[in-house]
Each structure stands twice: as structure tokens, then as C-alpha cells.
Design a protein around this motif. Structure first.
Motif, PDB file in Angstrom:
ATOM      1  N   ALA A  78      10.233  -6.429   0.264  1.00 44.75           N
ATOM      2  CA  ALA A  78       9.462  -6.152   1.472  1.00 44.75           C
ATOM      3  C   ALA A  78       8.000  -5.839   1.164  1.00 44.75           C
ATOM      4  CB  ALA A  78      10.091  -4.991   2.234  1.00 44.75           C
ATOM      5  N   GLY A  79       7.650  -5.813  -0.117  1.00 43.85           N
ATOM      6  CA  GLY A  79       6.265  -5.607  -0.503  1.00 43.85           C
ATOM      7  C   GLY A  79       5.889  -4.185  -0.858  1.00 43.85           C
ATOM      8  N   PHE A  80       6.848  -3.273  -0.893  1.00 40.29           N
ATOM      9  CA  PHE A  80       6.540  -1.903  -1.269  1.00 40.29           C
ATOM     10  C   PHE A  80       6.298  -1.799  -2.774  1.00 40.29           C
ATOM     11  CE2 PHE A  80       8.960  -1.319   2.689  1.00 40.29           C
ATOM     12  CZ  PHE A  80       8.112  -0.470   3.369  1.00 40.29           C
ATOM     13  N   ASP A  81       5.475  -0.849  -3.145  1.00 39.87           N
ATOM     14  CA  ASP A  81       5.180  -0.548  -4.551  1.00 39.87           C
ATOM     15  C   ASP A  81       6.218   0.466  -5.016  1.00 39.87           C
ATOM     16  OD1 ASP A  81       4.177   0.156  -7.003  1.00 39.87           O
ATOM     17  OD2 ASP A  81       2.197   0.747  -6.295  1.00 39.87           O
ATOM     18  N   VAL A  82       7.236   0.009  -5.740  1.00 40.87           N
ATOM     19  CA  VAL A  82       8.395   0.848  -6.050  1.00 40.87           C
ATOM     20  C   VAL A  82       8.489   1.148  -7.547  1.00 40.87           C
ATOM     21  CG1 VAL A  82      10.889   1.128  -5.774  1.00 40.87           C
ATOM     22  CG2 VAL A  82       9.600  -0.270  -4.139  1.00 40.87           C
ATOM     23  N   THR A  83       8.633   2.419  -7.857  1.00 41.42           N
ATOM     24  CA  THR A  83       8.964   2.852  -9.212  1.00 41.42           C
ATOM     25  C   THR A  83      10.348   3.476  -9.173  1.00 41.42           C
ATOM     26  OG1 THR A  83       6.650   3.311  -9.736  1.00 41.42           O
ATOM     27  CG2 THR A  83       8.311   4.308 -11.164  1.00 41.42           C
ATOM     28  N   GLY A  84      11.238   3.020 -10.010  1.00 42.79           N
ATOM     29  CA  GLY A  84      12.610   3.502  -9.999  1.00 42.79           C
ATOM     30  C   GLY A  84      12.932   4.383 -11.182  1.00 42.79           C
ATOM     31  N   TYR A  85      13.962   5.187 -10.991  1.00 46.65           N
ATOM     32  CA  TYR A  85      14.460   6.015 -12.106  1.00 46.65           C
ATOM     33  C   TYR A  85      15.959   6.221 -11.949  1.00 46.65           C
ATOM     34  CZ  TYR A  85      15.812   9.984 -14.922  1.00 46.65           C
ATOM     35  OH  TYR A  85      16.479  10.797 -15.807  1.00 46.65           O
ATOM     36  N   ASP A  86      16.636   6.197 -13.083  1.00 46.75           N
ATOM     37  CA  ASP A  86      18.051   6.538 -13.144  1.00 46.75           C
ATOM     38  C   ASP A  86      18.337   7.101 -14.529  1.00 46.75           C
ATOM     39  OD1 ASP A  86      20.737   5.619 -11.385  1.00 46.75           O
ATOM     40  OD2 ASP A  86      21.119   6.001 -13.504  1.00 46.75           O
ATOM     41  N   ARG A  87      19.214   8.074 -14.587  1.00 47.55           N
ATOM     42  CA  ARG A  87      19.557   8.656 -15.892  1.00 47.55           C
ATOM     43  C   ARG A  87      20.185   7.619 -16.817  1.00 47.55           C
ATOM     44  NH1 ARG A  87      22.249  14.645 -14.709  1.00 47.55           N
ATOM     45  NH2 ARG A  87      20.312  15.683 -14.059  1.00 47.55           N
ATOM     46  N   ALA A 100      17.831  -2.880 -15.570  1.00 50.64           N
ATOM     47  CA  ALA A 100      18.228  -3.847 -14.539  1.00 50.64           C
ATOM     48  C   ALA A 100      17.184  -3.911 -13.427  1.00 50.64           C
ATOM     49  CB  ALA A 100      19.592  -3.478 -13.962  1.00 50.64           C
ATOM     50  N   PHE A 101      16.617  -2.763 -13.061  1.00 49.80           N
ATOM     51  CA  PHE A 101      15.587  -2.743 -12.026  1.00 49.80           C
ATOM     52  C   PHE A 101      14.319  -3.442 -12.505  1.00 49.80           C
ATOM     53  CE2 PHE A 101      12.231  -0.312  -9.586  1.00 49.80           C
ATOM     54  CZ  PHE A 101      12.472  -0.948  -8.381  1.00 49.80           C
ATOM     55  N   ALA A 102      13.942  -3.193 -13.739  1.00 49.04           N
ATOM     56  CA  ALA A 102      12.763  -3.852 -14.304  1.00 49.04           C
ATOM     57  C   ALA A 102      12.954  -5.363 -14.337  1.00 49.04           C
ATOM     58  CB  ALA A 102      12.479  -3.307 -15.701  1.00 49.04           C
ATOM     59  N   ALA A 103      14.179  -5.799 -14.610  1.00 49.97           N
ATOM     60  CA  ALA A 103      14.460  -7.238 -14.654  1.00 49.97           C
ATOM     61  C   ALA A 103      14.309  -7.884 -13.281  1.00 49.97           C
ATOM     62  CB  ALA A 103      15.873  -7.471 -15.183  1.00 49.97           C
ATOM     63  N   LYS A 104      14.408  -7.064 -12.216  1.00 51.90           N
ATOM     64  CA  LYS A 104      14.231  -7.570 -10.856  1.00 51.90           C
ATOM     65  C   LYS A 104      12.777  -7.487 -10.397  1.00 51.90           C
ATOM     66  CE  LYS A 104      18.662  -8.272  -9.857  1.00 51.90           C
ATOM     67  NZ  LYS A 104      19.207  -9.596  -9.440  1.00 51.90           N
ATOM     68  N   GLY A 105      11.890  -7.039 -11.282  1.00 53.58           N
ATOM     69  CA  GLY A 105      10.472  -6.986 -10.944  1.00 53.58           C
ATOM     70  C   GLY A 105       9.927  -5.614 -10.635  1.00 53.58           C
ATOM     71  N   GLY A 106      10.759  -4.579 -10.736  1.00 49.16           N
ATOM     72  CA  GLY A 106      10.296  -3.229 -10.464  1.00 49.16           C
ATOM     73  C   GLY A 106       9.803  -2.525 -11.704  1.00 49.16           C
ATOM     74  N   ARG A 107       9.185  -1.362 -11.505  1.00 43.45           N
ATOM     75  CA  ARG A 107       8.803  -0.496 -12.615  1.00 43.45           C
ATOM     76  C   ARG A 107       9.875   0.556 -12.808  1.00 43.45           C
ATOM     77  NH1 ARG A 107       4.089  -0.601  -9.958  1.00 43.45           N
ATOM     78  NH2 ARG A 107       4.522   1.461  -9.085  1.00 43.45           N
ATOM     79  N   SER A 108      10.191   0.833 -14.049  1.00 41.41           N
ATOM     80  CA  SER A 108      11.183   1.852 -14.361  1.00 41.41           C
ATOM     81  C   SER A 108      10.511   2.997 -15.106  1.00 41.41           C
ATOM     82  CB  SER A 108      12.309   1.254 -15.218  1.00 41.41           C
ATOM     83  OG  SER A 108      13.265   2.235 -15.541  1.00 41.41           O
ATOM     84  N   GLY A 128       0.781  -1.225   0.000  1.00 44.67           N
ATOM     85  CA  GLY A 128       0.000   0.000   0.000  1.00 44.67           C
ATOM     86  C   GLY A 128       0.811   1.273   0.000  1.00 44.67           C
ATOM     87  N   THR A 129       2.107   1.181   0.245  1.00 45.38           N
ATOM     88  CA  THR A 129       2.962   2.368   0.252  1.00 45.38           C
ATOM     89  C   THR A 129       3.675   2.494  -1.083  1.00 45.38           C
ATOM     90  OG1 THR A 129       3.339   2.160   2.644  1.00 45.38           O
ATOM     91  CG2 THR A 129       4.872   3.538   1.405  1.00 45.38           C
ATOM     92  N   LYS A 130       3.454   3.617  -1.748  1.00 44.20           N
ATOM     93  CA  LYS A 130       4.076   3.858  -3.055  1.00 44.20           C
ATOM     94  C   LYS A 130       5.379   4.626  -2.867  1.00 44.20           C
ATOM     95  CE  LYS A 130       1.627   4.888  -6.601  1.00 44.20           C
ATOM     96  NZ  LYS A 130       0.726   5.584  -7.567  1.00 44.20           N
ATOM     97  N   ILE A 131       6.449   4.061  -3.390  1.00 39.58           N
ATOM     98  CA  ILE A 131       7.779   4.652  -3.243  1.00 39.58           C
ATOM     99  C   ILE A 131       8.380   4.940  -4.604  1.00 39.58           C
ATOM    100  CG2 ILE A 131      10.143   4.234  -2.450  1.00 39.58           C
ATOM    101  CD1 ILE A 131       9.031   2.558  -0.203  1.00 39.58           C
ATOM    102  N   ALA A 132       8.961   6.114  -4.729  1.00 40.32           N
ATOM    103  CA  ALA A 132       9.792   6.429  -5.888  1.00 40.32           C
ATOM    104  C   ALA A 132      11.242   6.342  -5.440  1.00 40.32           C
ATOM    105  CB  ALA A 132       9.493   7.827  -6.413  1.00 40.32           C
ATOM    106  N   PHE A 133      12.053   5.569  -6.152  1.00 39.92           N
ATOM    107  CA  PHE A 133      13.471   5.425  -5.807  1.00 39.92           C
ATOM    108  C   PHE A 133      14.279   6.008  -6.954  1.00 39.92           C
ATOM    109  CE2 PHE A 133      17.496   3.949  -4.598  1.00 39.92           C
ATOM    110  CZ  PHE A 133      17.441   3.516  -3.277  1.00 39.92           C
ATOM    111  N   ILE A 134      14.952   7.123  -6.691  1.00 43.09           N
ATOM    112  CA  ILE A 134      15.694   7.847  -7.723  1.00 43.09           C
ATOM    113  C   ILE A 134      17.187   7.673  -7.480  1.00 43.09           C
ATOM    114  CG2 ILE A 134      16.093  10.089  -8.793  1.00 43.09           C
ATOM    115  CD1 ILE A 134      13.301  10.913  -7.789  1.00 43.09           C
TER     116      ILE A 134
END
Length: 316
Positions: A46-55, A62-70, A24-30
Motif C-alpha cells: 500500500a506504499g507505507f514505509d514499514v520497518t519490521g521486528y520479530d524475536r 522473510a520480511f526483508a525478502a519481501k522488500g521490507g526493512r528488518s 510518507g507514513t512510517k510504520i513499525a510492525f512488531i
């Protein structure tokens, strides 16, 4: 999280829970670099809803390959996030990302929490907090120590600065990435203790490599020197964890750049100066690491301080 300065919270070694508590917690990881990527992956676990970004596009892949959104931009990653985490090289880059040219926080709702896990200038952290407060947002500084290995297994030491309520809100997120969470004090305290820690580590590294070189020139075996130091009072993080693995092996690939170490020591030296303190060893350590950064190739690992000291001893 305990509110008293200097105390710590978190589970003891070997007791890290696999329970998913982040639903239920939405996290942006930059910032999905060598440290940021595994940290973001542990948030996913840990079950967090994570969207990542990197230039760097490959980091997002690589993050998407681990199951995250990029996301395609920092602003897109932070859109609608409850918590925005930054893990970036400098405080100037953090500010540019969040409230400057990238304007990552433009679409973040009032009440969102920003956690800066970068190694930032404490004065810049306070300036950023003023800008965020004006937007109805809160800031916690929570830099880390432990290197890539501890980032991967989620056992980082994390130093937290900020208001007690904000720190408590950050705690479940930080526990997904770290084993030892320290409440360092007021906002900026985490960034202060981070650079002081790196100064002490860097000074110890200089002493260790000088000892190795002096002993070697006398005819001693550097491996034996290391073993004796580690069985004696001279042991430190460099002798115990870096000399044989990264220096004597010739690998020089610990995963932490020499330039970043030099930056942190410079921040510590600048802080001492701002406080009116004449810290001679701190100043000298900063000078040596800055000189090493200038002399060695861009991207050199911080364990290559050995090469700089060795070359200097022959020049000198």
C-alpha cells in the motif's frame, strides 16, 4: 470510519484498491508471525514505509525478502515511527515489548499512534492506554479475524476500539490489511468482541466434532455428515471451512494454535466473571479447550480439538 458503535467501513468484496496511499507514513510492525508477516507485507504494497521486528530472526529475514526493512530490536523498529503496530501472542508480551523490558516506545515522538492488533486482555489494554497517555501517545485496539489466508490477501475483518479521532487516523492503515473494518466502540471494545467471536467459533467447533464422532460411531461417513450439515442449519465456520480441509484430511494445519484459541476463550470467560455473569456454556467451553491444550502436544493446531474429543469419548 463511521463513529457509531457496530458500524463498518471499507470497500466491498472485489473492490479492494491497488492505489498506494501510505506514502510518507512510517510504520513499525512488531510481530512477524504467521499472521503478522503477510499483514506487514500488505502495508508495504500500500506504499507505507514499514520497518519490521520479530524475536525470531528468520521472520525478519522473510520480511526483508519481501522488500521490507528488518530491525534488530523492537526499539530500533519503532524509532521515529508515526504508527507502531503490535501483532503478538498476549497482552503481557505487548506491554513488555512496548513499555517494559524491550521499551520499544522509548524513541517514539509525542503524538504517535499505537495499534494493538494482538488478541489481548481488555483490562490490560486499558492499563496500557494509561501508560501511553502519560507519554503523550494514543492507543487503538484492532484485533483481526479471518486466518492466514485472509491475512495474505488483505481481506481480514478488523474490530476497532478507541477514540473516534484515533480510529479515524488508523483507518487508512487498517484498510491496507482488511476488507471489513468494524468500529466496535470505546477502547478495549475490539479486544472484547475478538475473544467473544473466538468463543462462539470454539463452541461451534466442539459441537461439530462431537457430531462427527457420534455419527461415525453409528456407521455414517464423516464427509457425508459434513455435507449435510453444510446444507442445513447446523453449518458453522468449522463445518464449512475446516472439517474436510484440516480434520478429515489429517492435515491439522490451519495455522492457528490450539493454545491461542484456549487463551482467548479464557479471556472471554474471565470477562464474564468480572461482569458478575454466570455463563455456563462459556465456562464449560473454556474448560474443554484448556484441557485439550494440556493434553495435546505444544504447538498443536486448534483443529486438533477433534483428536482431543475423540480420545476423550473413548476414555470416558
Amino acid at each position: 470510519m463511521v463513529g457509531q458503535s457496530g458500524q463498518q467501513t471499507g470497500q466491498k468484496s472485489g473492490q479492494k484498491s491497488d492505489q498506494k496511499s501510505g506514502a510518507g507514513t512510517k510504520i513499525a510492525f512488531i510481530g512477524l508471525g504467521r499472521m503478522g508477516l503477510p499483514m506487514a507485507v500488505n502495508l508495504l504494497k500500500a506504499g507505507f514505509d514499514v520497518t519490521g521486528y520479530d524475536r525470531a530472526t528468520e521472520a525478519g529475514v522473510a520480511f526483508a525478502a519481501k522488500g521490507g526493512r528488518s530491525a534488530a530490536s523492537a526499539r530500533a523498529a519503532a524509532n521515529g515511527a508515526d504508527i507502531v503496530i503490535t501483532m503478538l501472542p498476549t497482552s503481557a508480551i505487548v506491554a513488555a515489548c512496548l513499555i517494559g523490558e524491550e521499551n520499544a516506545l522509548a524513541d517514539v515522538a509525542l503524538g504517535a499512534l499505537v495499534i494493538d492488533m494482538s488478541s489481548s486482555v481488555p483490562a490490560d489494554t486499558l492499563k496500557l492506554a494509561e501508560a501511553l497517555t502519560a507519554r503523550g501517545l494514543s492507543l487503538v485496539d484492532a484485533p483481526v479475524s479471518g486466518g492466514v489466508g485472509k491475512a495474505i490477501d488483505g481481506t481480514l475483518a478488523i474490530m476497532v476500539g478507541g477514540e473516534a479521532g484515533d480510529a479515524a487516523r488508523a483507518e487508512p492503515v487498517l484498510k491496507a490489511m482488511g476488507e471489513r473494518i468494524f468500529r466496535a466502540g470505546k477502547l478495549g471494545a475490539g479486544h472484547v468482541i475478538k475473544v467473544l467471536n473466538n468463543y462462539v467459533s470454539a463452541a461451534g467447533a466442539l459441537a461439530a466434532v462431537e457430531a462427527l464422532i457420534v455419527g461415525r460411531e453409528f456407521g455414517l461417513d464423516e464427509g457425508v455428515i459434513t455435507d449435510i450439515l453444510n446444507a442445513s442449519t447446523g453449518r458453522n465456520n468449522t463445518t464449512e471451512n475446516k472439517v474436510k480441509k484440516f480434520i478429515l484430511s489429517g492435515a491439522f494445519n490451519s495455522g492457528f494454535d490450539l493454545a491461542l484459541m484456549s487463551k482467548d476463550i479464557g479471556i472471554a470467560a474471565g470477562l464474564a466473571g468480572d461482569l458478575g455473569l454466570d455463563m455456563k456454556l462459556l465456562a464449560r467451553t473454556s474448560q474443554e479447550w484448556t484441557a485439550a491444550t494440556d493434553e495435546l502436544p505444544a504447538g498443536a493446531d486448534h483443529t486438533e480439538i477433534y483428536r482431543y474429543v475423540d480420545g476423550g469419548s473413548r476414555r470416558g
